[in-house]
Design a protein around this motif. Structure first.
Motif, PDB file in Angstrom:
ATOM      1  N   PRO A 282       0.835  -1.219   0.000  1.00 28.06           N
ATOM      2  CA  PRO A 282       0.000   0.000   0.000  1.00 28.06           C
ATOM      3  C   PRO A 282       0.860   1.255   0.000  1.00 28.06           C
ATOM      4  CG  PRO A 282      -0.758  -1.579   1.653  1.00 28.06           C
ATOM      5  CD  PRO A 282       0.552  -2.083   1.155  1.00 28.06           C
ATOM      6  N   ASP A 283       0.332   2.319  -0.574  1.00 26.42           N
ATOM      7  CA  ASP A 283       1.073   3.575  -0.630  1.00 26.42           C
ATOM      8  C   ASP A 283       1.532   4.020   0.751  1.00 26.42           C
ATOM      9  OD1 ASP A 283       0.609   3.532  -3.315  1.00 26.42           O
ATOM     10  OD2 ASP A 283      -0.851   5.178  -3.337  1.00 26.42           O
ATOM     11  N   GLY A 284       0.653   3.876   1.736  1.00 20.52           N
ATOM     12  CA  GLY A 284       0.965   4.348   3.078  1.00 20.52           C
ATOM     13  C   GLY A 284       2.078   3.589   3.763  1.00 20.52           C
ATOM     14  N   ALA A 285       2.415   2.401   3.269  1.00 22.84           N
ATOM     15  CA  ALA A 285       3.464   1.597   3.894  1.00 22.84           C
ATOM     16  C   ALA A 285       4.844   1.920   3.350  1.00 22.84           C
ATOM     17  CB  ALA A 285       3.167   0.114   3.694  1.00 22.84           C
ATOM     18  N   LEU A 286       4.912   2.625   2.239  1.00 25.96           N
ATOM     19  CA  LEU A 286       6.189   2.917   1.608  1.00 25.96           C
ATOM     20  C   LEU A 286       6.951   4.012   2.354  1.00 25.96           C
ATOM     21  CD1 LEU A 286       5.090   2.989  -2.148  1.00 25.96           C
ATOM     22  CD2 LEU A 286       6.427   1.206  -1.024  1.00 25.96           C
ATOM     23  N   PRO A 287       8.283   3.932   2.374  1.00 21.75           N
ATOM     24  CA  PRO A 287       9.063   5.042   2.937  1.00 21.75           C
ATOM     25  C   PRO A 287       8.881   6.288   2.085  1.00 21.75           C
ATOM     26  CG  PRO A 287      10.498   3.469   1.822  1.00 21.75           C
ATOM     27  CD  PRO A 287       9.141   2.838   1.875  1.00 21.75           C
TER      28      PRO A 287
ATOM     29  N   GLY B 117      15.328  -1.428  -7.697  1.00 19.59           N
ATOM     30  CA  GLY B 117      14.408  -2.404  -7.126  1.00 19.59           C
ATOM     31  C   GLY B 117      13.784  -2.000  -5.811  1.00 19.59           C
ATOM     32  N   ARG B 118      14.096  -0.792  -5.323  1.00 21.01           N
ATOM     33  CA  ARG B 118      13.538  -0.320  -4.044  1.00 21.01           C
ATOM     34  C   ARG B 118      12.450   0.690  -4.335  1.00 21.01           C
ATOM     35  NH1 ARG B 118      11.293  -0.002   0.295  1.00 21.01           N
ATOM     36  NH2 ARG B 118      12.306   0.344   2.307  1.00 21.01           N
ATOM     37  N   GLU B 119      11.249   0.415  -3.867  1.00 18.32           N
ATOM     38  CA  GLU B 119      10.114   1.302  -4.121  1.00 18.32           C
ATOM     39  C   GLU B 119       9.936   2.265  -2.950  1.00 18.32           C
ATOM     40  OE1 GLU B 119       5.757   0.775  -6.235  1.00 18.32           O
ATOM     41  OE2 GLU B 119       6.402  -0.718  -4.769  1.00 18.32           O
ATOM     42  N   PHE B 120       9.583   3.493  -3.265  1.00 15.16           N
ATOM     43  CA  PHE B 120       9.361   4.505  -2.235  1.00 15.16           C
ATOM     44  C   PHE B 120       8.334   5.511  -2.737  1.00 15.16           C
ATOM     45  CE2 PHE B 120      12.936   5.734  -4.872  1.00 15.16           C
ATOM     46  CZ  PHE B 120      12.719   7.063  -5.170  1.00 15.16           C
ATOM     47  N   MET B 121       7.832   6.332  -1.830  1.00 13.70           N
ATOM     48  CA  MET B 121       6.877   7.372  -2.162  1.00 13.70           C
ATOM     49  C   MET B 121       7.620   8.706  -2.249  1.00 13.70           C
ATOM     50  SD  MET B 121       3.747   7.983  -2.944  1.00 13.70           S
ATOM     51  CE  MET B 121       2.907   6.492  -2.373  1.00 13.70           C
ATOM     52  N   LEU B 122       7.608   9.304  -3.437  1.00 13.69           N
ATOM     53  CA  LEU B 122       8.284  10.584  -3.642  1.00 13.69           C
ATOM     54  C   LEU B 122       7.278  11.715  -3.479  1.00 13.69           C
ATOM     55  CD1 LEU B 122      11.018  11.858  -4.483  1.00 13.69           C
ATOM     56  CD2 LEU B 122      10.190  11.819  -6.843  1.00 13.69           C
ATOM     57  N   VAL B 123       7.679  12.775  -2.776  1.00 17.24           N
ATOM     58  CA  VAL B 123       6.778  13.885  -2.476  1.00 17.24           C
ATOM     59  C   VAL B 123       7.357  15.180  -3.039  1.00 17.24           C
ATOM     60  CG1 VAL B 123       5.474  15.073  -0.679  1.00 17.24           C
ATOM     61  CG2 VAL B 123       6.208  12.708  -0.315  1.00 17.24           C
ATOM     62  N   ASP B 124       6.585  15.854  -3.879  1.00 14.66           N
ATOM     63  CA  ASP B 124       6.962  17.165  -4.402  1.00 14.66           C
ATOM     64  C   ASP B 124       6.292  18.236  -3.554  1.00 14.66           C
ATOM     65  OD1 ASP B 124       8.056  19.107  -6.021  1.00 14.66           O
ATOM     66  OD2 ASP B 124       6.468  18.993  -7.538  1.00 14.66           O
ATOM     67  N   THR B 125       6.981  19.331  -3.309  1.00 16.69           N
ATOM     68  CA  THR B 125       6.434  20.402  -2.468  1.00 16.69           C
ATOM     69  C   THR B 125       6.608  21.754  -3.143  1.00 16.69           C
ATOM     70  OG1 THR B 125       8.517  20.840  -1.283  1.00 16.69           O
ATOM     71  CG2 THR B 125       7.083  19.093  -0.406  1.00 16.69           C
ATOM     72  N   GLY B 126       5.874  22.735  -2.647  1.00 19.45           N
ATOM     73  CA  GLY B 126       6.011  24.100  -3.137  1.00 19.45           C
ATOM     74  C   GLY B 126       7.222  24.774  -2.518  1.00 19.45           C
TER      75      GLY B 126
ATOM     76  N   ASP C 284      16.470   2.064   3.413  1.00 17.67           N
ATOM     77  CA  ASP C 284      16.418   0.604   3.360  1.00 17.67           C
ATOM     78  C   ASP C 284      15.874   0.037   4.664  1.00 17.67           C
ATOM     79  OD1 ASP C 284      16.873  -1.921   2.152  1.00 17.67           O
ATOM     80  OD2 ASP C 284      18.695  -2.158   3.345  1.00 17.67           O
ATOM     81  N   GLY C 285      14.874  -0.807   4.536  1.00 21.48           N
ATOM     82  CA  GLY C 285      14.276  -1.446   5.706  1.00 21.48           C
ATOM     83  C   GLY C 285      13.172  -0.657   6.369  1.00 21.48           C
ATOM     84  N   ILE C 286      12.919   0.571   5.904  1.00 22.25           N
ATOM     85  CA  ILE C 286      11.867   1.395   6.508  1.00 22.25           C
ATOM     86  C   ILE C 286      10.517   1.068   5.878  1.00 22.25           C
ATOM     87  CG2 ILE C 286      10.974   3.737   6.809  1.00 22.25           C
ATOM     88  CD1 ILE C 286      13.806   4.745   6.895  1.00 22.25           C
ATOM     89  N   THR C 287       9.545   0.762   6.704  1.00 21.00           N
ATOM     90  CA  THR C 287       8.163   0.590   6.265  1.00 21.00           C
ATOM     91  C   THR C 287       7.264   1.240   7.307  1.00 21.00           C
ATOM     92  OG1 THR C 287       8.011  -1.570   7.354  1.00 21.00           O
ATOM     93  CG2 THR C 287       8.566  -1.566   5.009  1.00 21.00           C
ATOM     94  N   HIS C 288       6.057   1.576   6.884  1.00 15.95           N
ATOM     95  CA  HIS C 288       5.090   2.198   7.786  1.00 15.95           C
ATOM     96  C   HIS C 288       3.878   1.291   7.943  1.00 15.95           C
ATOM     97  CE1 HIS C 288       7.161   6.092   7.909  1.00 15.95           C
ATOM     98  NE2 HIS C 288       7.434   5.874   6.633  1.00 15.95           N
ATOM     99  N   ASP C 289       3.231   1.392   9.079  1.00 16.87           N
ATOM    100  CA  ASP C 289       2.011   0.622   9.294  1.00 16.87           C
ATOM    101  C   ASP C 289       0.935   1.132   8.360  1.00 16.87           C
ATOM    102  OD1 ASP C 289       3.171  -0.855  11.298  1.00 16.87           O
ATOM    103  OD2 ASP C 289       2.550   0.529  12.882  1.00 16.87           O
ATOM    104  N   ALA C 290       0.350   0.220   7.632  1.00 13.36           N
ATOM    105  CA  ALA C 290      -0.747   0.567   6.721  1.00 13.36           C
ATOM    106  C   ALA C 290      -1.711  -0.595   6.678  1.00 13.36           C
ATOM    107  CB  ALA C 290      -0.220   0.880   5.323  1.00 13.36           C
ATOM    108  N   GLU C 291      -2.984  -0.279   6.689  1.00 16.63           N
ATOM    109  CA  GLU C 291      -3.997  -1.311   6.671  1.00 16.63           C
ATOM    110  C   GLU C 291      -3.912  -2.101   5.374  1.00 16.63           C
ATOM    111  OE1 GLU C 291      -8.741  -1.674   7.677  1.00 16.63           O
ATOM    112  OE2 GLU C 291      -7.677   0.222   7.839  1.00 16.63           O
TER     113      GLU C 291
END
Length: 285
Positions: free
Chosen positions: A2-7, A53-62, A218-225
């Motif tokens: 899930p998106d919420g579990a990605l670093p 091979g490592r997936e993550f959530m990238l965030v763009d900001t103003g 590496d190794g970071i995940t978040h709790d996500a339903e």
């Protein structure tokens, strides 16, 4: 996953240094609006990205800080006041009464917008707070600025335990070497070991930056339903003419101030995708 579990990796920096261009380069698609005009990005943009091979959530900001200064200059121009000691303001209208009314209308419009830079900065601070790793984007052609130094110092003091990488963008010049463009950025101190020379236009140097970024998460995940994949996601698009409350509606659905909202028409510029989990059907999104 899930998106919420990605670093989460946040791109931050002052306006017009190329954060959105880097965002698009890493994601491999033009998700964010890019323009030479500063302050285009206002809302946080989230996209899944992959490197080695490592997936993550990238965030763009103003951008932060400079937007307020640019606004003050715009107000001065609208009122027919010099924006600097050497600038002469010329009014095009011969009818001074009409010119005054026009300036007053522009002033009211920009005064309504005055709160936008603060709201954008709030979104950026939220992205930094939730990030597992931070990329401070700077402009190699402009060189090290006071705003860059202040932001880096603030990041190191308020988030000392988060990896912070300094990206020196716009290093595509054929006249100046990347080493020369990045040299002064080492003056930032605070244990800075590497400044990543790169170009969002050509893509050079991006992989070197991402090599170290993915190592830091590496190794970071978040709790996500956990979400079931048995059913397809329901996609809903909120559309309408400017200033009818689309962003306010989405914020209400999410239960948080996810999008910048103001009385000025056209505040939202990017197409923002948000994942919503139904409380009645938590297995669906």
């Amino acid at each position: 996953i899930p998106d919420g579990a990605l670093p989460r990796v946040a791109l931050v920096g002052r306006p017009n240094v190329g954060k959105s261009a880097i965002f698009n380069r890493i994601c491999g698609a033009p998700h964010a609006v890019v323009s030479d005009y500063p302050g285009v990005t206002r809302d946080r943009l989230f996209r899944r990205a992959t490197h080695n091979g490592r997936e993550f959530m990238l965030v763009d900001t103003g951008g932060v800080e400079e937007a307020a200064r640019a606004f003050q200059a715009d107000v001065a121009r609208a009122l027919g006041q010099p924006t600097s000691a050497n600038e002469t303001v010329v009014r095009e209208e011969r009818d001074w009464e009409a010119a005054l009314k026009k300036a007053q209308r522009r002033e009211r419009e920009m005064m309504r917008e005055a709160n936008v830079p603060l709201l954008v900065e709030t979104q950026s601070v939220a992205a930094i707070r939730d990030a597992d790793s931070i990329i401070l984007v700077t402009d190699g052609q402009a060189g090290l600025t006071e705003s860059d130094a202040e932001m880096y110092t603030w990041l190191r003091r308020t988030h000392p335990n988060k990896p912070c990488f300094v990206s020196c963008n716009k290093c595509e010049s054929t006249k100046t070497s990347a080493e020369m463009m990045t040299a002064e950025f080492y003056e930032l101190g605070h244990g800075l070991e590497n400044v990543y020379a790169m170009s969002a236009i050509s893509g050079t140097g991006v992989a070197d930056l991402l090599d170290d970024v993915v190592t830091s998460i590496d190794g970071i995940t978040h709790d996500a339903e956990s979400l079931s994949g048995d059913e397809e996601d329901c996609r809903v698009c909120i559309i309408g003419r400017p200033n009818v409350g689309k962003s306010s509606l989405l914020n209400q659905v999410l239960g948080e101030e996810r999008l910048v909202v103001s009385d000025m028409a056209g505040t939202t510029r990017d197409a923002v995708d948000v994942e919503v989990v139904s409380p009645e059907e938590p297995h669906r999104k």
